[in-house]
Structures are given as structure tokens and as C-alpha cells.
Design an enzyme around this catalytic site. Structure first.
Site, PDB file in Angstrom:
ATOM      1  N   LEU A   1       0.819  -1.214   0.000  1.00  0.00           N
ATOM      2  CA  LEU A   1       0.000   0.000   0.000  1.00  0.00           C
ATOM      3  C   LEU A   1       0.853   1.264   0.000  1.00  0.00           C
ATOM      4  CD1 LEU A   1      -2.735  -1.020   2.596  1.00  0.00           C
ATOM      5  CD2 LEU A   1      -2.557  -1.618   0.181  1.00  0.00           C
TER       6      LEU A   1
ATOM      7  N   GLY B   1       3.980   5.085   8.078  1.00  0.00           N
ATOM      8  CA  GLY B   1       3.033   5.665   9.026  1.00  0.00           C
ATOM      9  C   GLY B   1       1.609   5.565   8.516  1.00  0.00           C
TER      10      GLY B   1
ATOM     11  N   HIS C   1       5.237   5.198   1.275  1.00  0.00           N
ATOM     12  CA  HIS C   1       4.847   3.821   1.560  1.00  0.00           C
ATOM     13  C   HIS C   1       4.135   3.774   2.907  1.00  0.00           C
ATOM     14  CE1 HIS C   1       5.212  -0.530   2.339  1.00  0.00           C
ATOM     15  NE2 HIS C   1       5.196  -0.614   1.029  1.00  0.00           N
ATOM     16  N   HIS C   2       3.063   2.982   2.974  1.00  0.00           N
ATOM     17  CA  HIS C   2       2.211   2.947   4.166  1.00  0.00           C
ATOM     18  C   HIS C   2       2.958   2.466   5.407  1.00  0.00           C
ATOM     19  CE1 HIS C   2      -1.434   3.129   6.389  1.00  0.00           C
ATOM     20  NE2 HIS C   2      -2.252   3.004   5.362  1.00  0.00           N
ATOM     21  N   SER C   3       4.042   1.728   5.233  1.00  0.00           N
ATOM     22  CA  SER C   3       4.779   1.235   6.390  1.00  0.00           C
ATOM     23  C   SER C   3       5.424   2.361   7.180  1.00  0.00           C
ATOM     24  CB  SER C   3       5.858   0.241   5.956  1.00  0.00           C
ATOM     25  OG  SER C   3       6.827   0.873   5.136  1.00  0.00           O
TER      26      SER C   3
END
Length: 502
Positions: A44, A162, A158-160
Site C-alpha cells: 500500500l 506511518g 509507503h504505508h509502512s
């Protein structure tokens, strides 16, 4: 990036880049482990489109981003494994040349339709990979006047790194009040959380047996709703799929482009409806979503069966931080303690039913949405899904955890979120912001719905599979028209109530 680990190539402390998959050396400085929640969202990306009221001053923006955004831990780190095989955040050097991008668009396309040229460029980002040997974020600056803005800034992250809450906090740290550039922007008061967990504190002994019985009963209801929601959660992972509709992803959508379209709606209209039927802003927005999707569905499908059973659910991410944490983070940033802000993904999920229906009274969409949302508030579903992610990763490993998360996405239809923004106009390093439009690229979903409040507006943002929704602007019209119909119905209700009192 789909279904594979982030690359671990990096240059740390001047060392040459490591080969992909190699573990980190003892001499290298490693940060904290990558959380299970961060590893769940490896496919994501979050995209935030910001319209600016002035041409982009690239040097000023580069300097500002480098001095503030790039100094936050997640934004100058990559993911790598230590000698024990644990995936950790590894600090690395940030080169602004790689993270602030000024693309050259086709001049003919820009001259013909600048709005579409910018929209096409944002859509192209959904199929472009990122270099995993660098921190996974980019700022794209498009110095092209459109119908709403003089220039456009696009943040892709990138969703990682936050969730929506932490990214909003980060963006706030990069802005200042347009009225007073020396201070951070004003934010709305912290929301009051409601539901069985919050609404019924233990009554005093003097309240009597009846009140105490009601208090106990509320927790029995809470326990029952939680059991039901947990059962549905496991059923969804195993076999329970949404009905096949126009909104269901068709075929392998992994590499198909996602188009982001957005429009400004009146926050005052939303609040007017809220007051008219005594609900919340979120209830109104869920009702508008139900109405818009219903209008689009019946128009496109030609279906005249109004009693048809249609299962359509949204994954609703919920912030698990305290309601005061955003304001606390703002205060820490203001006092120079930005490094103390807790980043990452602190969210749980709700499987929220959406209703495809036709109602003679448009307010029924909001009334039924309120019933659904209130029911979900009387459950620990959010906390359970967050804990379940942690447990699945620890017991079965990252591949099993990611597979379970992907099944939850593929067995539901869409994602829905509502994010609160500043209540006054702000400047992004001297550039007044006209609008803020955040969304998420989700490979398994054909449509994602986001709402973002800013000053006196709320932005409806749709991220859609452009092959499946070539008429996505018509769908956007349905959201604007649905709010207008609901607001007109609320106006009529107010008049009737006034006449009855008179």
C-alpha cells in the site's frame, strides 16, 4: 512491490550498498524492529495531492522538506535484517535529489487540458515502483496552473512509514498558519468518542439497582457484539465474500492504474445535516457514501430490484491513539521535540456494511448509516483486529499474516476513511494550500473513498481502477449531488419542525 519483502539495499555510514537480502552487520546502527502492522501494508502507498495558490519555489520547498520532513526517523530509514533475521529500521543518508522530483509533462497535453495532465501524472505514480535502497517517500512538484490551483505538490509515501494520523502530524509540522506564519495551524478540538465503552461509566452506589443493572447490561451487549464481529471477521478471512457488484475488482488488478479524482464539498452543509438529525459528521459522510454508490449502481446496472440483498462492506481504519494525541504531537513539534512523536501504524479495522438502496427520503441514508456506525461503536472489533495482526505475525510469520490481510481486502469491496485537517488556511513553506486530497493505492480494491476536512470544506477523494471506472468523474458527481439532496431534505425537515413549534 506486491507480495515481496522490501529491498534491503542501502548506503549507511558511507558504506557501499549491500546486496539484496543480506543481513545487517553488527557495526551498523540499527533502529527498532519493523512492527507487524507496518509489514501488513507492504503493498500500500499513501498519496496526498495538495493544491497550492502560488507557483512552486522549488529551492524553498527542497530546503524546508530536507530540514524538517527528512529528519524524522521513518523518513531517513530503510528496512533491513539484523544478524538474527529481524527486520529493522536502518538509518541512512537522504539525498533530496532522489526525493523531490520536478517532472516534465507533455506540453501538448498540458495546453489541451492542464487538469487532466496533472491527473494523468498522479495516476501514473500508481504503477511506478520505488527504489527500496532509499527511504520510501517522494515529493512531486508540478508547476502547472489548473482550474483550482496555481501549482500542485504530490506526496507519495509507503504505508509502512506511518498511518494517516502520523502523516497528518508530519504535514502539520511542515505548514504554518497563513494568518500568522510564526505559528502552527489551528486544529479542531479533539473528538469525543462515544459508544458503550465510553458512554456508561460505572454509576455511584447511590444511583440504585436499576441504573447498576443498565450498566452491567451495556457490557453484556458489548461482549455479544464483539463476539459477533470477531466471528464475522474470521468468516470473512475464510469464506465470506461481498456480493459481486459494479464496485468489485475484476480480474488481476495488481498492475492496473489507479486514478485519483477529488472535489470540494461544503463542510457547513455536512454540519447542518448533522445538527438536523442529531448525529455525527462521520455518520453524515457514511450516509453520503451510501447514497452516492447507490445512485451510481442503479444508474449503471439498470437494476430495478430495490429489495435485492447486496452485501457491500468497507474496511474502515480507526486510529487507536488517544483523541488528544494529535494536539499533543503538535505541541511537541512546536516545542522542538518532534523526535519524541511516535510514528508508525497505530490502527485497527472495522468491517463497516454499506447499503445499496433507494430511499424516498434522502435522510434515510444518514439515519441508517448512524444505526450501523453506532452498532459498530458498541464492540471491541477495532482493538481485536489490531491485536490479531500482531498475534498472526508472531505465531505464523509475515507471509501468513500478509496473506490473511490480503484475503480480508479481497473479500470486501472498498476502504473508507475520514481525516480531520486544519480549521484555518495554512502555508506549505510559504505556499498557501488550496486543498488537501489524501488517498491510498490498494491493488486489490477497485475503489477507495477518503474524506479530508480543511477550513470550511470537506474533500471527497476517490482512488479508482481507471479501466473499471472510466466514468469516475460521473461517480464524483454522484457524491456532490447526494450531499445536496440530503442537505435539501434536512432543510425541509427543519422547516417542518419550525412550523410545528409555531
Amino acid at each position: 512491490m506486491r507480495k515481496r519483502m522490501l529491498s534491503v539495499r542501502t548506503s549507511t555510514n558511507g558504506a557501499a550498498p549491500r546486496e539484496e537480502g543480506r543481513t545487517a552487520d553488527d557495526s551498523e546502527v540499527l533502529g527498532e524492529p519493523v512492527s507487524p502492522s507496518a509489514r501488513l501494508v507492504e503493498d500500500l502507498f499513501i498519496v496526498v495531492v495538495m493544491g497550492l495558490a502560488s507557483p512552486s519555489n522549488i529551492s524553498v520547498i527542497r530546503q524546508g522538506i530536507g530540514a524538517r520532513m527528512a529528519c524524522h526517523p521513518r523518513f531517513h530509514s530503510i528496512q533491513a535484517r539484523d544478524k538474527d533475521g529481524i527486520l529493522r529500521w536502518v538509518p541512512t543518508t537522504v539525498s533530496m535529489d532522489h526525493h523531490v522530483i520536478c517532472p516534465t509533462l507533455d506540453l501538448a497535453a498540458v495546453a489541451a487540458n492542464p487538469d487532466m495532465a496533472v491527473e494523468d501524472y498522479v495516476a501514473s505514480l500508481s504503477t511506478r515502483s520505488m527504489d527500496n535502497s532509499r527511504p520510501l517517500w517522494e515529493f512531486h512538484l508540478l508547476d502547472i496552473p489548473t482550474s483550482e490551483a496555481t501549482s500542485t505538490a504530490v506526496l507519495r509515501v509507503h504505508h509502512s512509514l506511518g498511518d494517516g494520523m502520523s502523516l497528518i502530524t508530519l504535514l502539520i509540522s511542515c505548514t504554518r498558519s497563513a494568518a500568522d506564519p510564526m505559528r502552527l495551524p489551528a486544529m479542531p478540538p479533539p473528538p469525543k468518542r462515544t459508544g458503550a465503552v465510553y458512554a456508561r461509566p460505572r454509576p455511584p452506589a447511590s444511583a440504585g439497582a436499576l441504573e447498576f443493572t443498565r450498566w452491567v447490561w451495556s457490557f453484556l451487549v458489548l461482549a455479544w457484539h464483539t463476539v459477533v464481529d470477531v466471528a464475522i471477521f474470521f468468516a470473512t478471512i475464510l469464506f465470506l465474500k461481498d456480493s459481486h457488484t459494479l464496485f468489485t475488482t475484476i480480474g488481476d488488478a495488481e498492475f492496473r492504474r489507479k486514478r485519483v479524482v477529488h472535489r470540494s464539498l461544503s463542510l457547513e452543509d455536512v454540519k447542518f445535516v448533522k445538527e438536523a438529525i442529531n448525529c455525527t459528521v462521520n455518520d453524515v459522510l457514511v450516509g453520503v457514501t451510501d447514497a452516492a454508490l447507490s445512485q451510481y449502481y442503479y444508474r449503471k446496472s439498470g437494476n430495478t430490484e430495490t429489495n435485492q440483498e447486496i452485501r457491500l462492506r468497507s474496511i474502515l481504519p480507526v486510529n487507536l491513539r488517544p483523541t488528544t494525541s494529535l494536539h499533543a504531537c503538535v505541541n511537541m513539534i512546536k516545542s522542538g521535540k518532534a523526535s519524541d512523536v511516535k510514528w508508525g501504524n497505530e490502527i485497527g479495522f472495522i468491517l463497516l456494511p454499506l447499503r445499496i438502496a433507494r430511499h424516498s427520503d434522502p435522510l434515510d441514508y444518514v439515519r441508517k448509516a448512524k444505526i450501523t456506525v453506532d452498532r459498530k461503536k458498541s464492540s471491541f472489533e477495532v482493538a481485536f483486529t489490531h491485536v490479531a495482526a500482531e498475534v498472526f505475525f508472531k505465531l505464523f510469520g509475515p507471509k501468513a499474516g500478509a496473506a490473511i490481510f490480503n484475503r480480508m481486502i479481497s473479500h470486501t469491496t472498498t476502504s473508507l476513511s475520514n481525516t480531520i485537517g486544519p480549521v484555518e488556511q495554512v502555508e506549505f513553506y510559504g505556499h498557501p494550500i488550496v486543498f488537501i486530497a489524501p488517498t491510498t493505492y490498494v491493488p486489490e480494491e477497485a475503489i477507495v473513498v477518503n474524506y479530508q476536512s480543511y477550513v470550511n470544506t470537506v474533500r471527497i477523494v476517490l482512488s479508482v481502477d481507471e479501466a473499471q471506472f472510466p466514468d469516475c468523474h460521473d461517480l464524483l458527481d454522484d457524491f456532490a449531488e447526494s450531499l445536496k439532496r440530503i442537505k435539501d431534505a434536512a432543510t425541509g425537515l427543519e422547516k417542518r419542525n419550525h412550523n410545528q413549534k409555531a
